[in-house]
Design a protein around this motif. Structure first.
Motif, short mmCIF file in Angstrom:
data_model
loop_
_atom_site.label_atom_id
_atom_site.label_comp_id
_atom_site.label_asym_id
_atom_site.label_seq_id
_atom_site.Cartn_x
_atom_site.Cartn_y
_atom_site.Cartn_z
N HIS A 79 0.86 -1.20 0.00
CA HIS A 79 0.00 0.00 0.00
C HIS A 79 0.89 1.25 0.00
N HIS A 81 1.36 5.28 -2.27
CA HIS A 81 0.80 6.21 -3.25
C HIS A 81 1.95 6.86 -4.02
N HIS A 234 -9.32 2.28 0.86
CA HIS A 234 -9.09 2.60 2.27
C HIS A 234 -10.35 2.28 3.07
#
Ligand SMILES: [Zn+2]
Length: 433
Positions: A79, A81, A234
């Protein structure tokens, strides 16, 4: 890459066989004090003691020797970004304000392919410097951002899982796409990149707040249409977020139930955070075999709360460990493990070093359904490796003077280590640094 290349990587080889059952579970891993990983055409051809493997190799075989250092499967970050490499370390906000004030501003720049390409290269460099060989990345809402990341990853031979963030409300106009357009764009990207070489796609509704029910439903349909594609979003990170979801989806019993209604839970679903799950949500996560992704540096930095590892594990929920940069504060899975340990300590729990290293490698691979391909060192899998030096800094070397065994060394590595402890990273048998 079947280029006929052969390379022997020699050092102390460590790979996990199953989840450790606690401190001192020496049956959970394979350790070879003077071992060799033989990489051929990007995959592990053999692994074993140097004394057995080296004599059988042709004289011209390249041997990279790391005396005293640990050779492990490359770390997996499930996970992160990639449009947030310039959001990391943004001051003074909790989740919803942090998104509006910093993240949405930065992500709007990714409509520019040149910007996306530059950041994608930086991102992959930084992963390699930290020993991370596969990541599951959120892209921005722009297809160009996913194109840039997949393109750069394919050129390097690194296996990435990624998807464009699907959003159609509660964000800046530059990031919002009508429900159908975002899904069409995701479908096009799946056709272009999913299963192409080592690349895989993850359908990526950002979270329930930024999509209408119509869009979440279309995302669920996309998952059905492509049964090997993953899903990331999320869940239950922050109290204001949960209250907003309740307001937007009043008919659903819980935040998790929203995702369930739209077909977004399941064994391919990576649910970031899962801090504030109630009992019914924990049961939904378990029954659907969805993965709760623990992001300790992010949870502490954004002030979201403490992940209840023991409770979820005992309930039978699958768990993975991730950085969540840029809410997270480090690209290093070692630093991430150190913060995970502290989050558990604050709740009267512990994270043994064996369990932490298993999480970063084998267990994270299993969470992605990629066990056998990555996360362990075994014949047939990709030769994605990290070489770790537990004496990388003066303070670590000093501490190591009194270290008695492998498990203690691993605890020093996760507590004091970071990118400085990464001596080399191999992607498909080739050095990346
Ligand atoms: Zn995140």
């Amino acid at each position: 890459m079947p280029d006929g290349s052969v390379r022997a990587i020699r050092g102390r080889v460590l790979t996990f066989l199953r989840a450790p059952r606690g401190v001192g579970d020496t049956e959970s891993y394979r350790y070879i004090d003077d071992g060799v990983v033989l990489a051929r055409d990007g995959r592990t051809a053999a692994v074993g003691p140097a004394a057995e493997l080296l004599p059988g190799l042709p004289a011209e075989t390249a041997v990279d020797h790391y005396p005293g250092e640990l050779i492990m499967p490359g770390f997996i970050d499930p996970h992160i970004h990639y449009p947030q490499t310039q959001v990391i370390a943004s001051y003074g906000a909790q989740l919803l304000e942090w998104l509006e004030k910093y993240t949405f501003v930065e992500e709007q720049k990714f409509g520019d392919p040149a910007h996306a390409a530059r950041i994608a290269e930086f991102f992959l460099d930084e992963l390699a410097r930290n020993g991370t060989t596969t990541a599951v990345a959120y892209c921005s809402a722009h297809p160009a951002s996913a194109e840039a990341l997949f393109g750069a990853a394919a050129r390097r031979g690194v296996g990435m899982i990624a998807g464009t963030a699907i959003m159609n409300r509660n964000g800046p106009p530059g990031l919002l796409e009508p429900a159908r357009d975002a899904i069409t764009a995701s479908r096009d990207l799946i056709r272009r990149w999913h299963g192409k070489g080592r690349q895989r796609y993850a359908v990526t509704p950002r979270f329930a707040i930024t999509s209408t029910g119509e869009q979440l439903e279309a995302a669920g349909a996309l998952l059905k249409e492509f049964p090997t594609v993953l899903m990331q979003t999320h869940l239950d990170e922050n109290h204001d977020e949960i209250a907003t979801v309740k307001r937007l989806f009043p008919e659903d019993a819980s935040y998790t139930a929203v995702y369930e209604r739209f077909g977004l839970l399941g064994p391919r679903s990576l649910m970031g955070h899962c801090i504030h799950l109630d009992e019914t949500e924990i049961a939904l996560m378990r029954d659907t075999k969805s993965v709760a992704v623990f992001c300790p540096t992010s949870n502490l930095f954004i002030g979201s709360g403490l992940f209840n590892y023991r409770k979820l594990a005992e309930a039978g929920v699958r768990i993975a460990l991730a950085t969540d940069v840029g809410g997270g504060t480090s690209y290093s899975m070692l630093r991430t493990a150190a913060e995970a340990y502290k989050v558990l300590q604050l709740q009267g729990q512990n994270l043994p070093a064996l369990a932490a290293f298993d999480l970063m490698t084998r267990a994270n691979a299993a969470a992605l359904g990629l066990d056998g391909e990555i996360g362990t060192i075994a014949p047939g899998g990709f030769a994605d490796l990290v070489v770790l030096d537990a004496r990388a800094t003066p303070a670590m070397a000093h501490r190591m003077e009194v270290t008695r065994d492998l498990e203690e060394e691993l605890f020093v590595l996760m507590t004091m280590g970071d990118d400085r402890a990464v001596r080399q990273t191999y992607i498909a048998g080739q050095p990346a640094l």
